[in-house]
Design a protein around this motif. Structure first.
Motif, PDB file in Angstrom:
ATOM      1  N   HIS A 184      91.504  26.428 -10.955  1.00 18.28           N
ATOM      2  CA  HIS A 184      90.524  26.555  -9.866  1.00 18.28           C
ATOM      3  C   HIS A 184      89.131  26.176 -10.337  1.00 18.28           C
ATOM      4  CE1 HIS A 184      88.435  30.707 -10.403  1.00 18.28           C
ATOM      5  NE2 HIS A 184      88.767  30.235 -11.574  1.00 18.28           N
ATOM      6  N   ILE A 185      88.305  25.920  -9.361  1.00 17.02           N
ATOM      7  CA  ILE A 185      86.875  25.678  -9.582  1.00 17.02           C
ATOM      8  C   ILE A 185      86.136  26.718  -8.754  1.00 17.02           C
ATOM      9  CG2 ILE A 185      84.975  24.034  -9.308  1.00 17.02           C
ATOM     10  CD1 ILE A 185      87.174  21.805  -9.355  1.00 17.02           C
ATOM     11  N   LEU A 186      85.278  27.474  -9.366  1.00 13.74           N
ATOM     12  CA  LEU A 186      84.556  28.549  -8.678  1.00 13.74           C
ATOM     13  C   LEU A 186      83.075  28.214  -8.628  1.00 13.74           C
ATOM     14  CD1 LEU A 186      84.405  31.395  -7.428  1.00 13.74           C
ATOM     15  CD2 LEU A 186      84.198  32.298  -9.765  1.00 13.74           C
ATOM     16  N   VAL A 187      82.520  28.194  -7.408  1.00 12.11           N
ATOM     17  CA  VAL A 187      81.088  27.942  -7.220  1.00 12.11           C
ATOM     18  C   VAL A 187      80.528  28.949  -6.219  1.00 12.11           C
ATOM     19  CG1 VAL A 187      81.210  25.491  -7.820  1.00 12.11           C
ATOM     20  CG2 VAL A 187      81.615  26.207  -5.450  1.00 12.11           C
ATOM     21  N   ASP A 188      79.228  28.931  -6.042  1.00 11.16           N
ATOM     22  CA  ASP A 188      78.578  29.948  -5.210  1.00 11.16           C
ATOM     23  C   ASP A 188      78.591  29.642  -3.714  1.00 11.16           C
ATOM     24  OD1 ASP A 188      77.863  31.715  -7.302  1.00 11.16           O
ATOM     25  OD2 ASP A 188      76.156  30.445  -7.818  1.00 11.16           O
ATOM     26  N   THR A 189      78.550  28.355  -3.338  1.00 12.26           N
ATOM     27  CA  THR A 189      78.422  28.037  -1.912  1.00 12.26           C
ATOM     28  C   THR A 189      79.503  27.062  -1.462  1.00 12.26           C
ATOM     29  OG1 THR A 189      76.987  26.108  -2.255  1.00 12.26           O
ATOM     30  CG2 THR A 189      75.923  28.283  -2.124  1.00 12.26           C
ATOM     31  N   LYS A 190      79.776  27.077  -0.160  1.00 11.09           N
ATOM     32  CA  LYS A 190      80.766  26.170   0.411  1.00 11.09           C
ATOM     33  C   LYS A 190      80.266  24.733   0.330  1.00 11.09           C
ATOM     34  CE  LYS A 190      83.642  25.395   4.512  1.00 11.09           C
ATOM     35  NZ  LYS A 190      83.428  23.931   4.543  1.00 11.09           N
ATOM     36  N   GLU A 191      78.957  24.552   0.476  1.00  8.75           N
ATOM     37  CA  GLU A 191      78.385  23.209   0.418  1.00  8.75           C
ATOM     38  C   GLU A 191      78.659  22.571  -0.943  1.00  8.75           C
ATOM     39  OE1 GLU A 191      76.810  25.893   1.527  1.00  8.75           O
ATOM     40  OE2 GLU A 191      76.770  25.374   3.664  1.00  8.75           O
ATOM     41  N   THR A 192      78.467  23.371  -1.998  1.00  8.89           N
ATOM     42  CA  THR A 192      78.736  22.859  -3.350  1.00  8.89           C
ATOM     43  C   THR A 192      80.207  22.517  -3.503  1.00  8.89           C
ATOM     44  OG1 THR A 192      76.954  24.220  -4.257  1.00  8.89           O
ATOM     45  CG2 THR A 192      78.568  23.363  -5.816  1.00  8.89           C
ATOM     46  N   ALA A 193      81.061  23.403  -2.981  1.00 12.75           N
ATOM     47  CA  ALA A 193      82.506  23.174  -3.072  1.00 12.75           C
ATOM     48  C   ALA A 193      82.894  21.901  -2.332  1.00 12.75           C
ATOM     49  CB  ALA A 193      83.261  24.369  -2.512  1.00 12.75           C
ATOM     50  N   ASP A 194      82.313  21.679  -1.153  1.00  4.95           N
ATOM     51  CA  ASP A 194      82.617  20.473  -0.378  1.00  4.95           C
ATOM     52  C   ASP A 194      82.199  19.221  -1.146  1.00  4.95           C
ATOM     53  OD1 ASP A 194      83.742  21.809   1.773  1.00  4.95           O
ATOM     54  OD2 ASP A 194      81.820  21.998   2.847  1.00  4.95           O
ATOM     55  N   ASP A 195      81.025  19.272  -1.786  1.00  8.27           N
ATOM     56  CA  ASP A 195      80.545  18.115  -2.557  1.00  8.27           C
ATOM     57  C   ASP A 195      81.485  17.806  -3.724  1.00  8.27           C
ATOM     58  OD1 ASP A 195      78.368  17.887  -0.905  1.00  8.27           O
ATOM     59  OD2 ASP A 195      77.007  18.992  -2.228  1.00  8.27           O
ATOM     60  N   ILE A 196      81.991  18.873  -4.381  1.00 12.03           N
ATOM     61  CA  ILE A 196      82.908  18.676  -5.513  1.00 12.03           C
ATOM     62  C   ILE A 196      84.216  18.062  -5.027  1.00 12.03           C
ATOM     63  CG2 ILE A 196      84.263  19.861  -7.287  1.00 12.03           C
ATOM     64  CD1 ILE A 196      81.976  21.948  -7.396  1.00 12.03           C
ATOM     65  N   LEU A 197      84.698  18.525  -3.858  1.00 11.41           N
ATOM     66  CA  LEU A 197      85.927  17.959  -3.298  1.00 11.41           C
ATOM     67  C   LEU A 197      85.773  16.471  -3.025  1.00 11.41           C
ATOM     68  CD1 LEU A 197      87.360  20.597  -0.786  1.00 11.41           C
ATOM     69  CD2 LEU A 197      88.551  19.553  -2.730  1.00 11.41           C
ATOM     70  N   GLU A 198      84.585  16.082  -2.573  1.00 10.29           N
ATOM     71  CA  GLU A 198      84.335  14.658  -2.325  1.00 10.29           C
ATOM     72  C   GLU A 198      84.424  13.870  -3.628  1.00 10.29           C
ATOM     73  OE1 GLU A 198      80.926  13.454  -0.130  1.00 10.29           O
ATOM     74  OE2 GLU A 198      81.203  14.968   1.433  1.00 10.29           O
ATOM     75  N   GLU A 199      83.892  14.430  -4.710  1.00  4.57           N
ATOM     76  CA  GLU A 199      83.966  13.752  -6.006  1.00  4.57           C
ATOM     77  C   GLU A 199      85.413  13.640  -6.488  1.00  4.57           C
ATOM     78  OE1 GLU A 199      81.190  14.301  -9.227  1.00  4.57           O
ATOM     79  OE2 GLU A 199      80.016  15.695  -8.003  1.00  4.57           O
ATOM     80  N   ILE A 200      86.195  14.720  -6.283  1.00  2.00           N
ATOM     81  CA  ILE A 200      87.603  14.695  -6.688  1.00  2.00           C
ATOM     82  C   ILE A 200      88.360  13.656  -5.874  1.00  2.00           C
ATOM     83  CG2 ILE A 200      89.758  16.022  -6.693  1.00  2.00           C
ATOM     84  CD1 ILE A 200      88.069  18.516  -7.328  1.00  2.00           C
ATOM     85  N   ASN A 201      88.106  13.602  -4.568  1.00  2.00           N
ATOM     86  CA  ASN A 201      88.750  12.598  -3.708  1.00  2.00           C
ATOM     87  C   ASN A 201      88.312  11.187  -4.081  1.00  2.00           C
ATOM     88  OD1 ASN A 201      90.145  14.542  -2.242  1.00  2.00           O
ATOM     89  ND2 ASN A 201      88.472  14.804  -0.754  1.00  2.00           N
ATOM     90  N   GLY A 202      87.134  11.105  -4.724  1.00  2.00           N
ATOM     91  CA  GLY A 202      86.622   9.805  -5.144  1.00  2.00           C
ATOM     92  C   GLY A 202      87.116   9.374  -6.505  1.00  2.00           C
ATOM     93  N   GLY A 203      87.909  10.255  -7.169  1.00  2.00           N
ATOM     94  CA  GLY A 203      88.493   9.839  -8.445  1.00  2.00           C
ATOM     95  C   GLY A 203      88.239  10.769  -9.615  1.00  2.00           C
ATOM     96  N   LEU A 204      87.321  11.727  -9.475  1.00  2.00           N
ATOM     97  CA  LEU A 204      87.073  12.671 -10.569  1.00  2.00           C
ATOM     98  C   LEU A 204      88.282  13.600 -10.707  1.00  2.00           C
ATOM     99  CD1 LEU A 204      84.981  13.819 -12.639  1.00  2.00           C
ATOM    100  CD2 LEU A 204      84.258  15.410 -10.834  1.00  2.00           C
ATOM    101  N   SER A 205      88.791  13.734 -11.923  1.00  2.00           N
ATOM    102  CA  SER A 205      89.971  14.592 -12.102  1.00  2.00           C
ATOM    103  C   SER A 205      89.594  16.046 -11.874  1.00  2.00           C
ATOM    104  CB  SER A 205      90.559  14.418 -13.500  1.00  2.00           C
ATOM    105  OG  SER A 205      89.762  15.076 -14.469  1.00  2.00           O
ATOM    106  N   PHE A 206      90.591  16.831 -11.456  1.00  2.00           N
ATOM    107  CA  PHE A 206      90.340  18.248 -11.181  1.00  2.00           C
ATOM    108  C   PHE A 206      89.843  18.957 -12.438  1.00  2.00           C
ATOM    109  CE2 PHE A 206      91.124  22.675 -10.358  1.00  2.00           C
ATOM    110  CZ  PHE A 206      90.914  22.820  -8.989  1.00  2.00           C
ATOM    111  N   GLY A 207      90.483  18.682 -13.570  1.00  2.00           N
ATOM    112  CA  GLY A 207      90.089  19.329 -14.821  1.00  2.00           C
ATOM    113  C   GLY A 207      88.666  19.006 -15.216  1.00  2.00           C
ATOM    114  N   GLU A 208      88.289  17.758 -15.055  1.00  2.00           N
ATOM    115  CA  GLU A 208      86.911  17.360 -15.388  1.00  2.00           C
ATOM    116  C   GLU A 208      85.924  18.045 -14.453  1.00  2.00           C
ATOM    117  OE1 GLU A 208      87.591  12.863 -17.161  1.00  2.00           O
ATOM    118  OE2 GLU A 208      87.340  13.143 -15.003  1.00  2.00           O
ATOM    119  N   ALA A 209      86.286  18.148 -13.186  1.00  2.00           N
ATOM    120  CA  ALA A 209      85.413  18.802 -12.218  1.00  2.00           C
ATOM    121  C   ALA A 209      85.248  20.282 -12.544  1.00  2.00           C
ATOM    122  CB  ALA A 209      85.969  18.628 -10.810  1.00  2.00           C
TER     123      ALA A 209
END
Length: 246
Positions: A119-144
């Motif tokens: 899992h990835i734990l952050v403080d806000t939904k906005e941050t989580a949404d931005d990270i999901l966009e990066e993962i969908n763009g190719g960033l591996s889950f582990g790296e994120a």
């Protein structure tokens, strides 16, 4: 046996076996010496003890009355321990007994359903949404996870290992157990913040195979037999020898 000679004192070898036995006698402290420098310290101590042994032999301390009394005490203690071990060594569990116990107690060998997730734990939904966009763009889950998660699991790419029901907060558990392997969740809110979860493995619940639990069953049955043998032997010995408790 390992008879590698580590030192020689007055013609007497100090071997690797002797060092290993010395280290085992240290119990939990042994870990402090499980390295080259630690071994040197222990070898030096064994050398010191061998020096005392050499002098004890030269001075014929073995013949001293105090030593003989202590030797007699140690001898009786060893004899008691040996007699008990020899009695208990007769406890044997057959394959048939092991299988019969397993079949009669299958309900004791159940394993719960488990999942493995990161899992990835952050403080806000906005941050989580931005990270999901990066993962969908190719960033591996582990790296994120390593880059963004505030959970200590970030050092392992977010890996939480296996867990069963009741071990995580309800929102996290519900999402994890409903996911498919490889699936990445939308942000899940809990009391700790917002989680992005990736399910990596699933283990169905059920009954352990006999092979998986045979060691534990053998251990339990052996201990039970040893207890019965010990109690029976004590009763027999009480009939043979007089006992008076004051």
């Amino acid at each position: 046996m390992n008879n590698q000679v580590l030192a020689v004192v007055n013609g007497r070898d100090i071997t690797r076996d002797e060092l290993n036995q010395f280290m085992m006698s240290l119990g939990q402290n042994a870990a402090r010496y499980a390295n080259p420098e630690g071994e040197k310290i222990l070898i030096n101590e064994l050398v010191n003890q061998s020096l005392f042994l050499s002098e004890a032999i030269d001075l014929n301390m073995e013949s001293e009355e105090e030593f003989q009394a202590q030797l007699a005490e140690e001898k009786f203690m060893l004899m008691k321990q040996y007699a008990v071990r020899k009695c208990l060594s007769t406890a044997e569990v057959s394959d048939e007994e092991l299988k019969a116990h397993y079949e009669a107690n299958r309900d004791q060998f159940t394993k719960p359903e488990r999942v493995k997730a990161s899992h990835i734990l952050v403080d806000t939904k906005e941050t989580a949404d931005d990270i999901l966009e990066e993962i969908n763009g190719g960033l591996s889950f582990g790296e994120a996870a390593t880059k963004y998660s505030k959970c200590p699991s970030n050092e392992r790419g977010g890996d939480l290992g296996f867990f069963g029901r009741g071990q995580m907060v309800p929102e996290f558990e519900m999402a994890s157990f409903e996911m498919a392997i490889g699936e990445i969740s939308q942000p899940i809110q809990t009391q700790f913040g917002y989680h992005i979860i990736q399910l990596t493995e699933k283990e169905d619940g059920g009954v352990f195979d006999l092979e998986e639990v045979s060691f534990d069953i053998m251990k339990d049955l052996t201990m039970k037999k040893q207890s019965e043998i010990y109690t029976s032997k004590v009763e027999t010995l009480k009939e043979k020898y007089a006992v008076e408790i004051k």
